[in-house]
Structure formats: structure tokens, C-alpha cells
Design a protein around this motif. Structure first.
Motif, PDB file in Angstrom:
ATOM      1  N   UNK A  23       6.669  -5.734   6.990  1.00  0.00           N
ATOM      2  CA  UNK A  23       6.086  -6.364   6.157  1.00  0.00           C
ATOM      3  C   UNK A  23       5.806  -5.914   5.007  1.00  0.00           C
ATOM      4  N   UNK A  24       5.402  -6.591   3.995  1.00  0.00           N
ATOM      5  CA  UNK A  24       5.265  -6.259   2.498  1.00  0.00           C
ATOM      6  C   UNK A  24       3.855  -6.768   1.971  1.00  0.00           C
ATOM      7  N   UNK A  25       3.142  -6.263   0.849  1.00  0.00           N
ATOM      8  CA  UNK A  25       2.056  -6.458   0.467  1.00  0.00           C
ATOM      9  C   UNK A  25       1.222  -5.237   0.675  1.00  0.00           C
ATOM     10  N   UNK A  26      -0.313  -5.261   0.491  1.00  0.00           N
ATOM     11  CA  UNK A  26      -0.833  -4.431   0.678  1.00  0.00           C
ATOM     12  C   UNK A  26      -2.507  -4.813   1.226  1.00  0.00           C
ATOM     13  N   UNK A  27      -3.274  -3.871   1.580  1.00  0.00           N
ATOM     14  CA  UNK A  27      -4.598  -3.882   1.955  1.00  0.00           C
ATOM     15  C   UNK A  27      -5.279  -2.779   1.229  1.00  0.00           C
ATOM     16  N   UNK A  28      -6.167  -3.067   0.343  1.00  0.00           N
ATOM     17  CA  UNK A  28      -6.937  -2.349  -0.387  1.00  0.00           C
ATOM     18  C   UNK A  28      -8.216  -2.572  -0.808  1.00  0.00           C
ATOM     19  N   UNK A  29      -9.052  -1.498  -1.309  1.00  0.00           N
ATOM     20  CA  UNK A  29     -10.756  -2.119  -1.507  1.00  0.00           C
ATOM     21  C   UNK A  29     -11.273  -2.297   0.001  1.00  0.00           C
ATOM     22  N   UNK A  30     -11.520  -1.290   0.896  1.00  0.00           N
ATOM     23  CA  UNK A  30     -12.060  -1.705   1.878  1.00  0.00           C
ATOM     24  C   UNK A  30     -13.274  -0.757   2.342  1.00  0.00           C
ATOM     25  N   UNK A  31     -14.407  -1.131   2.727  1.00  0.00           N
ATOM     26  CA  UNK A  31     -15.434  -0.359   2.946  1.00  0.00           C
ATOM     27  C   UNK A  31     -16.054  -0.779   4.520  1.00  0.00           C
ATOM     28  N   UNK A  32     -15.913   0.172   5.430  1.00  0.00           N
ATOM     29  CA  UNK A  32     -16.606   0.244   6.797  1.00  0.00           C
ATOM     30  C   UNK A  32     -17.970   1.198   6.705  1.00  0.00           C
ATOM     31  N   UNK A  33     -19.075   0.610   6.572  1.00  0.00           N
ATOM     32  CA  UNK A  33     -20.241   1.349   6.588  1.00  0.00           C
ATOM     33  C   UNK A  33     -21.159   1.233   7.640  1.00  0.00           C
ATOM     34  N   UNK A  34     -22.038   2.047   8.113  1.00  0.00           N
ATOM     35  CA  UNK A  34     -23.277   2.132   8.937  1.00  0.00           C
ATOM     36  C   UNK A  34     -22.494   1.268  10.027  1.00  0.00           C
ATOM     37  N   UNK A  35     -21.657   1.878  10.915  1.00  0.00           N
ATOM     38  CA  UNK A  35     -21.269   1.062  12.116  1.00  0.00           C
ATOM     39  C   UNK A  35     -21.643   1.961  13.376  1.00  0.00           C
ATOM     40  N   UNK A  77      11.335  -3.143  16.735  1.00  0.00           N
ATOM     41  CA  UNK A  77      12.327  -2.520  15.980  1.00  0.00           C
ATOM     42  C   UNK A  77      11.751  -1.632  14.921  1.00  0.00           C
ATOM     43  N   UNK A  78      12.080  -0.307  14.750  1.00  0.00           N
ATOM     44  CA  UNK A  78      11.508   0.498  13.586  1.00  0.00           C
ATOM     45  C   UNK A  78      12.365   0.234  12.222  1.00  0.00           C
ATOM     46  N   UNK A  79      11.238  -0.282  11.478  1.00  0.00           N
ATOM     47  CA  UNK A  79      11.674  -0.767   9.886  1.00  0.00           C
ATOM     48  C   UNK A  79      11.009   0.199   8.932  1.00  0.00           C
ATOM     49  N   UNK A  80      11.776   0.414   7.772  1.00  0.00           N
ATOM     50  CA  UNK A  80      11.250   1.348   6.598  1.00  0.00           C
ATOM     51  C   UNK A  80      10.130   0.650   5.808  1.00  0.00           C
ATOM     52  N   UNK A  81      10.078  -0.732   5.613  1.00  0.00           N
ATOM     53  CA  UNK A  81       9.224  -1.563   4.803  1.00  0.00           C
ATOM     54  C   UNK A  81       7.993  -1.683   5.578  1.00  0.00           C
ATOM     55  N   UNK A  82       7.071  -1.763   4.777  1.00  0.00           N
ATOM     56  CA  UNK A  82       5.427  -1.756   5.325  1.00  0.00           C
ATOM     57  C   UNK A  82       4.433  -2.326   4.423  1.00  0.00           C
ATOM     58  N   UNK A  83       3.443  -2.783   4.948  1.00  0.00           N
ATOM     59  CA  UNK A  83       2.221  -3.239   4.291  1.00  0.00           C
ATOM     60  C   UNK A  83       1.643  -2.131   3.624  1.00  0.00           C
ATOM     61  N   UNK A  84       1.327  -1.827   2.394  1.00  0.00           N
ATOM     62  CA  UNK A  84       0.769  -0.526   1.992  1.00  0.00           C
ATOM     63  C   UNK A  84      -0.841  -0.737   1.987  1.00  0.00           C
ATOM     64  N   UNK A  85      -1.316   0.536   2.645  1.00  0.00           N
ATOM     65  CA  UNK A  85      -2.835   0.632   2.796  1.00  0.00           C
ATOM     66  C   UNK A  85      -3.415   1.771   1.867  1.00  0.00           C
ATOM     67  N   UNK A  86      -4.335   1.548   1.088  1.00  0.00           N
ATOM     68  CA  UNK A  86      -5.050   2.172   0.385  1.00  0.00           C
ATOM     69  C   UNK A  86      -6.379   1.985   0.086  1.00  0.00           C
ATOM     70  N   UNK A  87      -7.220   2.998  -0.523  1.00  0.00           N
ATOM     71  CA  UNK A  87      -8.568   2.828  -0.851  1.00  0.00           C
ATOM     72  C   UNK A  87      -9.446   2.384   0.458  1.00  0.00           C
ATOM     73  N   UNK A  88      -9.343   2.907   1.487  1.00  0.00           N
ATOM     74  CA  UNK A  88      -9.974   2.562   2.528  1.00  0.00           C
ATOM     75  C   UNK A  88     -11.327   3.586   3.025  1.00  0.00           C
ATOM     76  N   UNK A  89     -12.623   3.318   2.918  1.00  0.00           N
ATOM     77  CA  UNK A  89     -13.559   3.994   2.910  1.00  0.00           C
ATOM     78  C   UNK A  89     -14.444   3.976   4.494  1.00  0.00           C
TER      79      UNK A  89
END
Length: 450
Positions: A325-337, A359-371
């Protein structure tokens, strides 16, 4: 003259207040600034609630021929009651006490705004395959509406046992219905779906025994869900509690979700999702994804999940993406769980695969800023599981005040290509998280960034 000056000053103060209210806000998450379009307060007030609109007319389904005896097909009466309510702004369609058998139906589109669907009784789905034809994606649908509210203390029962795989397990011992008599289409419907709507409120109602997803929002804006309950067995297949896709500014709170899949599922195209004070279990936890299936692009941002209690769930807070896949997941906050006997409380899985082999593939949905902040309780398998892409590692993963203890057995935290920071000591120690950021030479440029 002084009275005119006071009036002008008051008007100016109101204009300033409106400007401040409509401006964007910033919030501080684990020591870093994260741009937020909506704060919780602004999300609560971003759409005028139904109470502030004077109701002009009420349409009771009994007055349109509904019987409410649990046996008579009341679909036609519901359709006629809605057709009348649809023409009047701020009207109420009333479903009183009783049991109403209703087949697949769509409410809308092109109706007047601010309609209230008042559910005091119980709506049940047909259990005969004749009512569903070759299969439908939803049972009750609200489509292309502005200011739609579904509220009350009533129940919507999908009677999902006739759809689930192991029918014999769910049928009562004295059931007169055989397996062949009750065989349903392979396509299982969502119980309640909102599509293309703005200013949606769901409060007070219960959805139980869904054939598949209980409550779905697709391409909606400004959604509030509160005091909402789902109730399906933990082994009922694919029965997500709340499913959100291509929707923005969604607030979910003060709800109890028991199901056979994700309590809340956040999919591609979602931003500004705020979930708090929710109980989850049984189920699979609260998940972002799976994203990027079949090479698709997925963009998800600004997700906050806090004050959530999970018991006997498959995962706690999870991000899952498909390879390719492509795209992104960013600015995520998990708190008081708070977790209790959760298999894997914290998970990022960029190798998600719900079939036998992928199948193994090189492209990916990027994941950043996970708290992750203040996640505590007990687990039954792995406390932390970070499986990130070889070609596009997870970055900006921060953990603060993590205290997870095994309730049976013990496995070490697992990390693969995950980069970030431990802001406090953790229990157990998460020494596998790589500090800093990956070398830029090792991270390919993504032309599909969101």
C-alpha cells in the motif's frame, strides 16, 4: 451614546470569540507539538444539536400502519413515515414501544435538515433469506442527510445468528428452523449505516447480534456517538462495533462495545477522530486499519484514543497495514488505556494479512508520530509488538508510563524496524525500540505521501 458604545463593544467581543472558536488549535503530545484541526471542545460544538432546533412535526410509525407485533412486516409503514418526516425540517419520526419487523430500507436522500429518528421500541431484522435477495451491504441506511439524529433507549437487533458460520451454536435447542431453511446470502449486511451525511448524532440506542458491522459511518462529517451499546458474542465473525471510513471530525464517547471484531475500526480517509471513555470487550480492541490492501492509498491523521478500558480482547490499541500500500498514518495519541487479560496491548503490524499467505512487497503505508502514554494492566501473550516495514520503518514512536504485567506466561516485547523514544522507563523494558531515526539513505522517497 454610552448604551450604543456598550452595544458595539459587545458585538465586537462576540465577533472576536467567534473568530477564536473557528481558528485551528495546537495541542502538546508527549513533548512534541501536533497540529490539531479540532480540539475536543470544538468538536462537541461544531454542529448545532437537535435540542436547539424547534421541532415542527412528529410522525409515529403506528399512524402509518405499523403493527409492532414482531411478526408483521412493518417496512412499508416505516418508509411512509419517513417520507412524511423527510419533507419537514426538524421533524421527528417516532418508533414507539413494540417489536417492529423491518426489512432493508434507506432513509433519504434529499430531505429537510435536522430530522430526529426517535427509537423507543425494538427493530428486528428478517431471518428469511427471501428478504435479502442475493445479499446486501447494509440493512438500515441513512443517506445524504444533514443534521440527522438517531436517539432513544430502543434496540436494533440484527438477529445475526442466522448469518454466522456455526449456526448450530447460536440457535436455541427448541428452534424449529433448520440450517437449510435459514441459509442466508454470503454477503452479510451492516446493521446501521450512515453515508454522505453531515452533523450525525447517535445516542442512547443499542445494536445487538449484528450479521456483520454494527454501526458504520462512510463519507460523513461531524459525527457524535455517545451512550451507545453494541452486544454480540466474542466469536461472532467480522462484527465490528463502530466502523469509520472516509470521515472527518468524529467524536465517540461514553459507550460500551462488545463484539467479535474491532470495537472501533478506523479506516482510510479518516482524520480528526476522538475516542474517549469507552469500554471494549469482548472484541479485537481499537484499530487503525487494515490499510493499503490491494495496493491502495490510505491517509489517516490526527487520531486520539484516551480513557479506554479493554478486557479479554485480542489486541489493545493497534495499527495494521498491508504490504504494497501507500499513504500514511500520522499524529496518533493513545493515552490512559487500561487493559485486562489482553493478548497484545500495543501493536503496530505493517505485515498484516488476514488470509493464508501474502506476498512480500517493498512499498508500504508510512507510520509516524505515534504516541503511547499511560498504558497499564495485564496481557496474556506479548506486551508490545512493533513489526514495521523493512523499506519504510516506523518513526517517531514514543512511549511514556507503560506498565504491563503478564497474567499468564511471558514473552519479550518485539520490535522490527521501529524507531522512536522511551520517555520514561517501562515495564517490561522495551529495549528493542531503536532510538532516533533511520538513515535517510535507507528510506525511499514516497511519492504517495498524504
Amino acid at each position: 451614546m454610552m448604551e450604543m458604545c456598550s452595544f458595539k463593544s459587545l458585538a465586537l467581543a462576540i465577533l472576536i470569540a467567534l473568530f477564536v472558536w473557528s481558528s485551528s488549535f495546537e495541542t502538546l503530545c508527549s513533548g512534541r507539538e501536533m497540529k490539531v484541526r479540532y480540539t475536543p471542545d470544538s468538536m462537541y460544538n461544531s454542529y448545532q444539536p437537535y435540542e436547539s432546533v424547534m421541532t415542527t412535526a412528529s410522525f409515529n410509525v403506528l399512524n402509518f400502519g405499523a403493527k409492532g407485533d414482531g411478526q408483521t412486516d412493518d417496512t412499508k409503514a416505516f418508509g411512509e413515515a419517513w417520507e412524511a418526516a423527510c419533507k419537514v425540517e426538524a421533524s421527528i419520526m417516532v418508533v414507539p414501544n413494540g417489536v417492529f419487523l423491518v426489512g432493508p430500507i434507506t432513509f433519504g436522500p434529499d430531505c429537510q435538515p435536522n430530522i430526529v429518528f426517535q427509537l423507543d421500541g425494538k427493530i428486528i431484522a428478517p431471518t428469511s433469506s427471501n428478504a435479502w435477495g442475493s445479499g446486501l451491504l447494509q440493512w438500515l441506511e441513512f443517506k445524504n442527510l444533514k443534521g440527522i439524529t438517531v436517539k432513544g433507549a430502543g434496540i436494533i437487533d440484527g438477529q445475526g445468528s442466522v448469518w454466522w458460520n456455526d449456526l448450530a451454536k447460536y440457535l436455541p435447542t427448541d428452534a424449529s428452523m433448520s440450517y437449510e431453511d435459514s441459509k442466508m446470502p454470503s454477503t452479510k449486511p451492516t446493521v446501521l449505516r450512515f453515508y454522505g451525511s453531515e452533523g450525525v448524532t447517535v445516542t442512547g440506542i443499542t445494536i445487538q447480534n449484528s450479521p456483520q458491522t454494527h454501526l458504520k459511518f462512510d463519507t460523513c462529517k461531524t459525527v457524535q456517538v455517545s451512550s451507545f451499546t453494541t452486544s454480540s458474542p466474542g466469536d461472532s465473525p467480522n462484527t465490528d462495533g463502530i466502523h469509520v471510513q472516509n470521515s472527518q471530525d468524529v467524536l465517540i464517547y461514553s459507550s460500551n462495545l462488545a463484539c467479535g471484531d474491532d470495537c472501533v475500526s478506523i479506516q482510510a480517509g479518516c482524520s480528526n477522530i476522538y475516542i474517549h471513555d469507552v469500554k471494549c470487550g469482548p472484541g479485537h480492541g481499537i484499530s487503525i486499519g487494515g490499510l493499503g490492501k490491494d495496493g491502495s492509498k490510505a491517509c489517516v491523521s490526527n487520531i486520539t484514543v484516551r480513557n479506554v478500558a479493554m478486557q479479554n480482547t485480542l489486541t489493545g490499541v493497534r495499527i495494521k497495514t498491508w504490504q504494497g500500500g501507500s499513504g500514511s498514518v500520522q499524529q496518533v495519541m493513545f493515552s490512559n488505556i487500561q487493559v485486562s487479560d489482553v493478548k497484545t496491548p500495543i501493536m503496530i503490524d505493517q505485515f498484516y494479512c488476514d488470509k493464508g499467505k501474502c506476498q512480500n512487497k517493498s512499498s508500504a503505508v508510512s507510520i509516524s508520530d505515534i504516541n503511547y502514554v499511560n498504558i497499564q494492566g495485564t496481557y496474556t501473550q506479548t506486551p508490545v509488538y512493533f513489526a514495521c516495514s523493512d523499506s519504510l520503518p516506523c518513526t517517531g514512536v514514543s512511549l511514556t508510563t507503560i506498565a504491563l504485567k503478564p497474567s499468564e506466561g511471558y514473552q519479550q516485547p518485539f520490535c522490527w524496524e521501529a524507531y522512536g523514544e522511551l520517555k520514561t522507563s517501562t515495564e517490561p523494558p522495551i529495549s528493542c525500540l531503536k532510538t532516533g531515526a533511520p538513515s535517510k539513505s535507507n528510506v525511499p522517497y514516497s511519492r504517495d505521501s498524504c
